[in-house]
Design a protein around this motif. Structure first.
Motif, PDB file in Angstrom:
ATOM      1  N   THR A   1     -24.656  94.313  -8.427  1.00  0.00           N
ATOM      2  CA  THR A   1     -24.092  95.431  -9.182  1.00  0.00           C
ATOM      3  C   THR A   1     -24.363  96.782  -8.529  1.00  0.00           C
ATOM      4  O   THR A   1     -25.483  97.067  -8.114  1.00  0.00           O
ATOM      5  CB  THR A   1     -24.642  95.470 -10.626  1.00  0.00           C
TER       6      THR A   1
ATOM      7  N   GLY B   1     -15.730  86.900 -10.796  1.00  0.00           N
ATOM      8  CA  GLY B   1     -16.309  87.873  -9.915  1.00  0.00           C
ATOM      9  C   GLY B   1     -15.424  88.299  -8.761  1.00  0.00           C
ATOM     10  O   GLY B   1     -14.528  87.575  -8.317  1.00  0.00           O
TER      11      GLY B   1
ATOM     12  N   GLN C   1      -9.957  87.233 -11.061  1.00  0.00           N
ATOM     13  CA  GLN C   1     -10.903  88.018 -11.847  1.00  0.00           C
ATOM     14  C   GLN C   1     -10.694  87.740 -13.339  1.00  0.00           C
ATOM     15  O   GLN C   1     -10.667  88.652 -14.169  1.00  0.00           O
ATOM     16  CB  GLN C   1     -10.776  89.513 -11.518  1.00  0.00           C
TER      17      GLN C   1
ATOM     18  N   SER D   1     -26.491  83.133  -7.140  1.00  0.00           N
ATOM     19  CA  SER D   1     -25.831  82.431  -8.243  1.00  0.00           C
ATOM     20  C   SER D   1     -26.839  81.735  -9.156  1.00  0.00           C
ATOM     21  O   SER D   1     -26.652  81.690 -10.379  1.00  0.00           O
ATOM     22  CB  SER D   1     -24.806  81.430  -7.707  1.00  0.00           C
TER      23      SER D   1
ATOM     24  N   THR E   1     -19.584  82.601 -12.823  1.00  0.00           N
ATOM     25  CA  THR E   1     -20.853  83.117 -12.329  1.00  0.00           C
ATOM     26  C   THR E   1     -20.598  84.351 -11.472  1.00  0.00           C
ATOM     27  O   THR E   1     -19.666  84.365 -10.665  1.00  0.00           O
ATOM     28  CB  THR E   1     -21.585  82.053 -11.495  1.00  0.00           C
ATOM     29  N   GLN E   2     -21.427  85.364 -11.645  1.00  0.00           N
ATOM     30  CA  GLN E   2     -21.273  86.595 -10.875  1.00  0.00           C
ATOM     31  C   GLN E   2     -21.410  86.325  -9.380  1.00  0.00           C
ATOM     32  O   GLN E   2     -22.277  85.563  -8.952  1.00  0.00           O
ATOM     33  CB  GLN E   2     -22.314  87.626 -11.317  1.00  0.00           C
ATOM     34  N   THR E   3     -20.553  86.945  -8.592  1.00  0.00           N
ATOM     35  CA  THR E   3     -20.502  86.706  -7.151  1.00  0.00           C
ATOM     36  C   THR E   3     -20.984  87.886  -6.321  1.00  0.00           C
ATOM     37  O   THR E   3     -21.219  87.740  -5.126  1.00  0.00           O
ATOM     38  CB  THR E   3     -19.064  86.355  -6.733  1.00  0.00           C
TER      39      THR E   3
ATOM     40  N   GLN F   1     -18.538  94.988 -11.364  1.00  0.00           N
ATOM     41  CA  GLN F   1     -18.989  93.890 -12.217  1.00  0.00           C
ATOM     42  C   GLN F   1     -17.834  93.343 -13.044  1.00  0.00           C
ATOM     43  O   GLN F   1     -17.444  93.912 -14.072  1.00  0.00           O
ATOM     44  CB  GLN F   1     -20.133  94.357 -13.107  1.00  0.00           C
TER      45      GLN F   1
ATOM     46  N   ASN G   1     -23.925  88.758 -15.540  1.00  0.00           N
ATOM     47  CA  ASN G   1     -24.466  87.679 -14.719  1.00  0.00           C
ATOM     48  C   ASN G   1     -23.625  86.408 -14.720  1.00  0.00           C
ATOM     49  O   ASN G   1     -23.449  85.785 -13.686  1.00  0.00           O
ATOM     50  CB  ASN G   1     -25.889  87.360 -15.175  1.00  0.00           C
TER      51      ASN G   1
ATOM     52  N   ALA H   1     -28.284  84.347 -11.388  1.00  0.00           N
ATOM     53  CA  ALA H   1     -27.276  84.797 -12.349  1.00  0.00           C
ATOM     54  C   ALA H   1     -27.117  83.791 -13.483  1.00  0.00           C
ATOM     55  O   ALA H   1     -26.995  84.163 -14.655  1.00  0.00           O
ATOM     56  CB  ALA H   1     -25.943  85.027 -11.641  1.00  0.00           C
TER      57      ALA H   1
ATOM     58  N   LEU I   1     -16.058  89.409 -14.356  1.00  0.00           N
ATOM     59  CA  LEU I   1     -16.118  87.953 -14.462  1.00  0.00           C
ATOM     60  C   LEU I   1     -14.730  87.485 -14.859  1.00  0.00           C
ATOM     61  O   LEU I   1     -14.225  87.907 -15.906  1.00  0.00           O
ATOM     62  CB  LEU I   1     -17.144  87.518 -15.524  1.00  0.00           C
TER      63      LEU I   1
ATOM     64  N   GLU J   1     -24.928  95.156 -15.636  1.00  0.00           N
ATOM     65  CA  GLU J   1     -24.608  93.966 -14.844  1.00  0.00           C
ATOM     66  C   GLU J   1     -24.103  92.860 -15.753  1.00  0.00           C
ATOM     67  O   GLU J   1     -24.471  92.793 -16.933  1.00  0.00           O
ATOM     68  CB  GLU J   1     -25.829  93.480 -14.056  1.00  0.00           C
TER      69      GLU J   1
END
Length: 310
Positions: A53, A246, A267, A199, A48-50, A242, A63, A202, A244, A61
């Motif tokens: 952007t 994140g 990452q 979160s 999940t993106q942390t 951006q 997500n 996202a 993932l 972005e």
């Protein structure tokens, strides 16, 4: 649902035992690669993106990352957006022995060698790269092996005169049937800036990138698969924030930065896997029998509903 693939037959007693142990209470449909992660397709949330952007809210972005392995394919859904200015979406795949913990790319893959020197966290040594870009109302995809002499395929205008769409079974010298889709209407997910991403928002996003990649194209013969997704500039030289897995909240665009070990967390992310059988097993049939390998992806817990047998 459990998925059995390959040319090998099984004794019915073994198959019965495996299915009785693994069959979840809900049967998933097959994945349709159409740029939407839909309920019932059996995807598992893996990252999940942390961080919000800096490349533009609802412009560029990433997500979240959702993955399923079934029918001898790796399916990846990453809801998000890619600006129509030839910025790049890159998906790096670590699927076999070897690889490049410090990135080395083929310059022919849309100038991806401008990313050379990007250092990943320990345990991530990517072997393959998918590059996507959109501009002038067209969508382009490259797929190939990393390394300065790595083989690759380039596919131009894959959705014809549109930059949204879906196409199945792109084939070339490296891929035998790559499925690609992009639906860029996402208006949810993360916001703009560098603060911590929401979160829940996202994870709720469902439109964006989607891929189906044959495991044979990835040289996979067993073991873990690990992935890293990122957005970079049109020249591949300037990195966004951006990624993932994140980056930490508060992280600006990396720009010319090339060392991911400087940041907390990984990452990249791993596709959950268990081995039902790690050594060849004898299989008897009417033609005399031959060995086969049985592997599985998923947690093995019925409640998780994510086990696939390969």
């Amino acid at each position: 649902s459990p998925s059995l693939s390959g040319p090998f037959p099984m004794r019915s007693s073994l198959l019965t035992v495996l299915l009785a142990a693994a069959l979840p209470s809900t049967v998933f449909s097959q994945v349709t690669v159409d740029g939407q992660r839909l309920a019932g397709e059996g995807y598992t949330l893996l990252s999940t993106q942390t961080v919000n952007t800096q490349f533009g809210d609802n412009l560029s972005e990433l997500n979240a990352a959702w993955v399923r392995v079934t029918n001898a394919h790796l399916y990846v859904a990453i809801p998000g957006n890619l600006e129509s200015n030839f910025n790049k979406f890159d998906l790096l795949i670590d699927s076999k022995a070897g690889g490049f913990n410090t990135l080395e790319a083929n310059s022919g893959m849309d100038g991806a060698s401008a990313l050379d020197g990007l250092k990943f966290d320990s345990g991530f040594d990517p072997d393959f790269l998918v590059v996507c870009r959109r501009g002038n109302f067209r969508f382009y995809v490259d797929f190939g092996e990393l390394g300065s002499s790595g083989s690759y395929d380039s596919f131009a205008e894959v959705f014809g005169t549109n930059d949204f769409g879906a196409v199945q079974d792109l084939s070339g010298s490296v891929t035998t049937g790559l499925d690609v889709a992009y639906n860029g209407v996402n208006a949810g997910g993360v916001s703009g800036g560098t603060s911590a991403a929401n979160s829940s928002a996202a994870q709720a996003a469902f439109q964006g990138f989607e891929f189906g990649i044959p495991l044979t194209d990835l040289g996979w013969t067993g073991g873990d698969i690990r992935l890293c997704a990122l957005v970079v500039s049109s020249s591949h030289a300037f990195l966004s924030n951006q990624f993932l897995g994140g980056l930490p909240a508060g992280t600006d665009n990396l720009g010319a930065g090339r060392d991911l070990t400087l940041f907390a967390g990984d990452q990249h992310f791993a596709v959950p896997r268990i081995d039902a059988q790690v050594t060849p097993c004898s299989v008897t049939n009417h033609s005399g029998g031959f060995p086969a390998r049985l592997s599985a992806y998923g947690s093995g817990a019925v409640s998780d509903n994510d086990l696939s047998l390969l």
